[in-house]
Design a protein around this motif. Sequence first.
Motif, PDB file in Angstrom:
ATOM      1  N   GLY A   1      98.054 -13.909 -37.354  1.00  0.00           N
ATOM      2  CA  GLY A   1      98.716 -13.280 -36.214  1.00  0.00           C
ATOM      3  C   GLY A   1      98.565 -11.771 -36.150  1.00  0.00           C
ATOM      4  N   LEU A   2      97.505 -11.241 -36.769  1.00  0.00           N
ATOM      5  CA  LEU A   2      97.268  -9.787 -36.702  1.00  0.00           C
ATOM      6  C   LEU A   2      96.160  -9.460 -35.707  1.00  0.00           C
ATOM      7  CD1 LEU A   2      97.352  -8.750 -40.485  1.00  0.00           C
ATOM      8  CD2 LEU A   2      99.206  -8.731 -38.820  1.00  0.00           C
ATOM      9  N   GLY A   3      95.703 -10.473 -34.979  1.00  0.00           N
ATOM     10  CA  GLY A   3      94.596 -10.283 -34.031  1.00  0.00           C
ATOM     11  C   GLY A   3      94.988  -9.411 -32.855  1.00  0.00           C
ATOM     12  N   PRO A   4      94.054  -9.211 -31.930  1.00  0.00           N
ATOM     13  CA  PRO A   4      94.291  -8.288 -30.826  1.00  0.00           C
ATOM     14  C   PRO A   4      94.946  -8.924 -29.599  1.00  0.00           C
ATOM     15  CG  PRO A   4      92.005  -9.004 -30.838  1.00  0.00           C
ATOM     16  CD  PRO A   4      92.673  -9.713 -31.970  1.00  0.00           C
TER      17      PRO A   4
ATOM     18  N   ASP B   1      95.093 -29.801 -35.945  1.00  0.00           N
ATOM     19  CA  ASP B   1      93.701 -29.375 -36.103  1.00  0.00           C
ATOM     20  C   ASP B   1      93.449 -28.504 -37.323  1.00  0.00           C
ATOM     21  OD1 ASP B   1      93.016 -30.675 -33.846  1.00  0.00           O
ATOM     22  OD2 ASP B   1      93.290 -28.942 -32.531  1.00  0.00           O
ATOM     23  N   ARG B   2      94.432 -27.704 -37.679  1.00  0.00           N
ATOM     24  CA  ARG B   2      94.212 -26.726 -38.755  1.00  0.00           C
ATOM     25  C   ARG B   2      95.221 -26.889 -39.863  1.00  0.00           C
ATOM     26  NH1 ARG B   2      90.058 -22.510 -38.234  1.00  0.00           N
ATOM     27  NH2 ARG B   2      89.039 -23.366 -36.422  1.00  0.00           N
ATOM     28  N   LEU B   3      94.719 -26.756 -41.071  1.00  0.00           N
ATOM     29  CA  LEU B   3      95.583 -26.859 -42.238  1.00  0.00           C
ATOM     30  C   LEU B   3      95.747 -25.464 -42.821  1.00  0.00           C
ATOM     31  CD1 LEU B   3      96.741 -29.394 -43.532  1.00  0.00           C
ATOM     32  CD2 LEU B   3      94.786 -29.431 -45.073  1.00  0.00           C
ATOM     33  N   ASP B   4      96.934 -25.163 -43.309  1.00  0.00           N
ATOM     34  CA  ASP B   4      97.159 -23.868 -43.952  1.00  0.00           C
ATOM     35  C   ASP B   4      96.548 -23.895 -45.346  1.00  0.00           C
ATOM     36  OD1 ASP B   4      98.165 -21.596 -45.205  1.00  0.00           O
ATOM     37  OD2 ASP B   4     100.027 -22.635 -45.724  1.00  0.00           O
ATOM     38  N   THR B   5      95.359 -23.330 -45.474  1.00  0.00           N
ATOM     39  CA  THR B   5      94.737 -23.259 -46.808  1.00  0.00           C
ATOM     40  C   THR B   5      94.930 -21.874 -47.422  1.00  0.00           C
ATOM     41  OG1 THR B   5      92.648 -22.714 -45.736  1.00  0.00           O
ATOM     42  CG2 THR B   5      92.978 -25.002 -46.362  1.00  0.00           C
ATOM     43  N   ASN B   6      95.283 -20.892 -46.579  1.00  0.00           N
ATOM     44  CA  ASN B   6      95.481 -19.538 -47.118  1.00  0.00           C
ATOM     45  C   ASN B   6      96.551 -19.524 -48.200  1.00  0.00           C
ATOM     46  OD1 ASN B   6      93.596 -18.544 -45.407  1.00  0.00           O
ATOM     47  ND2 ASN B   6      95.016 -17.594 -43.962  1.00  0.00           N
ATOM     48  N   SER B   7      97.583 -20.333 -48.006  1.00  0.00           N
ATOM     49  CA  SER B   7      98.673 -20.304 -48.985  1.00  0.00           C
ATOM     50  C   SER B   7      98.197 -20.815 -50.348  1.00  0.00           C
ATOM     51  CB  SER B   7      99.872 -21.106 -48.491  1.00  0.00           C
ATOM     52  OG  SER B   7      99.539 -22.456 -48.406  1.00  0.00           O
TER      53      SER B   7
ATOM     54  N   PRO C   1      95.389 -10.717 -42.603  1.00  0.00           N
ATOM     55  CA  PRO C   1      94.823 -11.474 -41.485  1.00  0.00           C
ATOM     56  C   PRO C   1      94.726 -12.955 -41.836  1.00  0.00           C
ATOM     57  CG  PRO C   1      93.243  -9.881 -42.360  1.00  0.00           C
ATOM     58  CD  PRO C   1      94.435  -9.815 -43.232  1.00  0.00           C
ATOM     59  N   GLY C   2      94.625 -13.789 -40.803  1.00  0.00           N
ATOM     60  CA  GLY C   2      94.568 -15.234 -41.038  1.00  0.00           C
ATOM     61  C   GLY C   2      93.195 -15.733 -41.425  1.00  0.00           C
ATOM     62  N   VAL C   3      92.151 -15.010 -41.021  1.00  0.00           N
ATOM     63  CA  VAL C   3      90.789 -15.491 -41.291  1.00  0.00           C
ATOM     64  C   VAL C   3      90.580 -15.548 -42.808  1.00  0.00           C
ATOM     65  CG1 VAL C   3      88.332 -15.069 -40.915  1.00  0.00           C
ATOM     66  CG2 VAL C   3      90.001 -14.402 -39.169  1.00  0.00           C
TER      67      VAL C   3
ATOM     68  N   THR D   1     100.273 -20.788 -34.348  1.00  0.00           N
ATOM     69  CA  THR D   1     100.703 -22.019 -33.686  1.00  0.00           C
ATOM     70  C   THR D   1      99.756 -23.162 -34.018  1.00  0.00           C
ATOM     71  OG1 THR D   1     101.712 -20.715 -31.964  1.00  0.00           O
ATOM     72  CG2 THR D   1     101.249 -23.013 -31.407  1.00  0.00           C
ATOM     73  N   GLU D   2      98.462 -22.821 -34.217  1.00  0.00           N
ATOM     74  CA  GLU D   2      97.488 -23.895 -34.517  1.00  0.00           C
ATOM     75  C   GLU D   2      97.814 -24.599 -35.837  1.00  0.00           C
ATOM     76  OE1 GLU D   2      96.874 -20.712 -34.903  1.00  0.00           O
ATOM     77  OE2 GLU D   2      95.505 -20.320 -36.566  1.00  0.00           O
ATOM     78  N   LEU D   3      98.528 -23.897 -36.713  1.00  0.00           N
ATOM     79  CA  LEU D   3      98.861 -24.499 -38.016  1.00  0.00           C
ATOM     80  C   LEU D   3      99.983 -25.524 -37.896  1.00  0.00           C
ATOM     81  CD1 LEU D   3      98.774 -21.245 -40.162  1.00  0.00           C
ATOM     82  CD2 LEU D   3      96.988 -22.972 -40.003  1.00  0.00           C
TER      83      LEU D   3
HETATM   84  P1  ATP Z   1      91.878 -11.984 -36.485  1.00  0.00           P
HETATM   85  O1  ATP Z   1      92.423 -10.868 -35.724  1.00  0.00           O
HETATM   86  O2  ATP Z   1      90.774 -11.507 -37.369  1.00  0.00           O
HETATM   87  O3  ATP Z   1      91.559 -13.174 -35.641  1.00  0.00           O
HETATM   88  P2  ATP Z   1      94.433 -13.030 -37.277  1.00  0.00           P
HETATM   89  O4  ATP Z   1      95.304 -12.443 -38.311  1.00  0.00           O
HETATM   90  O5  ATP Z   1      94.908 -12.918 -35.889  1.00  0.00           O
HETATM   91  O6  ATP Z   1      92.997 -12.448 -37.526  1.00  0.00           O
HETATM   92  P3  ATP Z   1      94.501 -15.735 -36.690  1.00  0.00           P
HETATM   93  O7  ATP Z   1      94.061 -15.447 -35.281  1.00  0.00           O
HETATM   94  O8  ATP Z   1      95.903 -16.161 -36.906  1.00  0.00           O
HETATM   95  O9  ATP Z   1      94.214 -14.516 -37.604  1.00  0.00           O
HETATM   96  O10 ATP Z   1      93.527 -16.792 -37.315  1.00  0.00           O
HETATM   97  C1  ATP Z   1      92.140 -16.576 -37.321  1.00  0.00           C
HETATM   98  C2  ATP Z   1      91.424 -17.772 -37.921  1.00  0.00           C
HETATM   99  O11 ATP Z   1      91.862 -18.000 -39.252  1.00  0.00           O
HETATM  100  C3  ATP Z   1      91.671 -19.069 -37.179  1.00  0.00           C
HETATM  101  O12 ATP Z   1      90.485 -19.854 -37.193  1.00  0.00           O
HETATM  102  C4  ATP Z   1      92.718 -19.735 -37.973  1.00  0.00           C
HETATM  103  O13 ATP Z   1      92.759 -21.115 -37.825  1.00  0.00           O
HETATM  104  C5  ATP Z   1      92.379 -19.315 -39.388  1.00  0.00           C
HETATM  105  N1  ATP Z   1      93.649 -19.287 -40.122  1.00  0.00           N
HETATM  106  C6  ATP Z   1      94.749 -18.616 -39.793  1.00  0.00           C
HETATM  107  N2  ATP Z   1      95.731 -18.846 -40.674  1.00  0.00           N
HETATM  108  C7  ATP Z   1      95.234 -19.713 -41.588  1.00  0.00           C
HETATM  109  C8  ATP Z   1      95.769 -20.344 -42.749  1.00  0.00           C
HETATM  110  N3  ATP Z   1      97.027 -20.134 -43.137  1.00  0.00           N
HETATM  111  N4  ATP Z   1      94.964 -21.160 -43.446  1.00  0.00           N
HETATM  112  C9  ATP Z   1      93.686 -21.369 -43.066  1.00  0.00           C
HETATM  113  N5  ATP Z   1      93.125 -20.811 -41.978  1.00  0.00           N
HETATM  114  C10 ATP Z   1      93.889 -19.992 -41.232  1.00  0.00           C
END
Ligand code: ATP
Length: 446
Positions: free
Chosen positions: A68-71, A16-22, A150-152, A10-12
């Motif tokens: 979105g794989l967090g706990p 505040d947050r930009l999707d850089t993973n893609s 994972p998103g990190v 949702t933060e994306l």
């Molecule tokens: P974890 O369980 O390790 O937290 P997760 O899969 O749940 O991993 P998120 O909670 O979605 O990951 O995101 C964790 C961090 O990674 C946040 O700081 C988030 O802003 C950053 N992040 C997530 N998706 C992206 C993205 N597409 N591009 C850049 N940073 C991202």
Amino acid sequence: MRAAILAIGTELLGTDRLDTNSLRLTQSLETYGVPLVTKAVAGDDETQIAQTLDHLFTQADLLLVTGGLGPTADDVTRQAVARALRRDLCFDDDVATGIEAKFASFGMRMPQVNRRQAEVIDGATVLANPRGTAPGLRCDDERGTVFLFPGVPTELEGMIVADLEPWLAERSGGAGRERGMLKVASLPESTVEERIAPAYAELGRENVSVLAKAGEIRVQFWAAGAPAERRQRLAQMAARLRGLLGDAVFTDREDEDLAAVVGDLLRRRGESLASAESCTGGWLGRRITAVAGSSDYYPGGVVSYSNAVKEDFLGVPAALLAEHGAVSEPVAVAMAAGARERLGATYGIGITGVAGPGGGSEEKPVGTVHLALVGPPAAGARSEDAAGSALVEHRRVRFPGDRERVRWMSTQLALEMLRRHLLGVGSIAGEGNAEGRRSGAEAGVA
Ligand code: ATP
């Protein structure tokens, strides 16, 4: 194979947050020649994610999903993907044991919420995540393959290298696309474009692009084919483009800053640099010291923001400040000389300007910056000048843009002035950059 990327969080969707993973995932896809057909961002909403996945499967057969794989309860990617694939989630004891062991290695007990991360989509392959607790998953379906990462970003990076790229390599038969890059400082984009245009026809217009950011132009080029073949092609392309751009190119490495290039040149010559910064507030020093080992050639600098500091710490004469003002050629030169002499360096750089948004005048509008580079006195200088410095170059420029941009461009130009001097290739003015002018070299400024 055609790929799609889905970034979840949702933060994306906020500011505040930009999707850089893609971007990182796209780099891997390019390397292995897999076309990316679309990208999407979805919030942490199970229905929304499942529907987006269904839609993406109509356009692509490789879906790369991050986040979105967090706990926590809002991390619903596993559930959503299971729903889209019409499969169940099962608790995996081995994965749970692995997560517990990870917590134990930090001397902690696994919180109950982390058990959710041991839920695995039926039939999925678990991908180890050595940098975090959430494992990734790979699911093969009749519509294609889904990778969950994972998103990190650092966790994602590890899994791209360990899992995604080997998987892509197996399927691409080694053929792919790779990017080369040349970086140019302080030349206008149009000049860069003009210079490389003669090579477009032979290199393929679609294989070369010019990307501009303030004070730095990136010329990117791509080659396709098997690894050895495309690397050879990239080397040829780089040589051709370098030939056209000449000394304006400061590096062919994406991750190399101009400060590192200048540092290397100083180290090789056994020389050093000291800085005196006013409007840049230490930014030049920060860039120089961001490079490991910079103490070899950078004794330090003075952030001389007020006139008193310019006088007391750099020895800028009060009369100069009174007569010309702090933003002036004589003061920039005296700052550079003061830093050079007091810090015992080969070169001194002085930067003083009006970064804005206020403080401008008709004579010195916002964006006006004076940069001075001084060095050792010329051989044969009179003995009374010997302790002084010789002016290498002074430039008065007017940078467009906001405070950050003016400050950044100032550090970039200062470094570029020094780089060009160290290479002995003449000033940027000779490169067709209309901004600024060069003062008569070798004027004693002690
Ligand atoms: P974890 O369980 O390790 O937290 P997760 O899969 O749940 O991993 P998120 O909670 O979605 O990951 O995101 C964790 C961090 O990674 C946040 O700081 C988030 O802003 C950053 N992040 C997530 N998706 C992206 C993205 N597409 N591009 C850049 N940073 C991202």
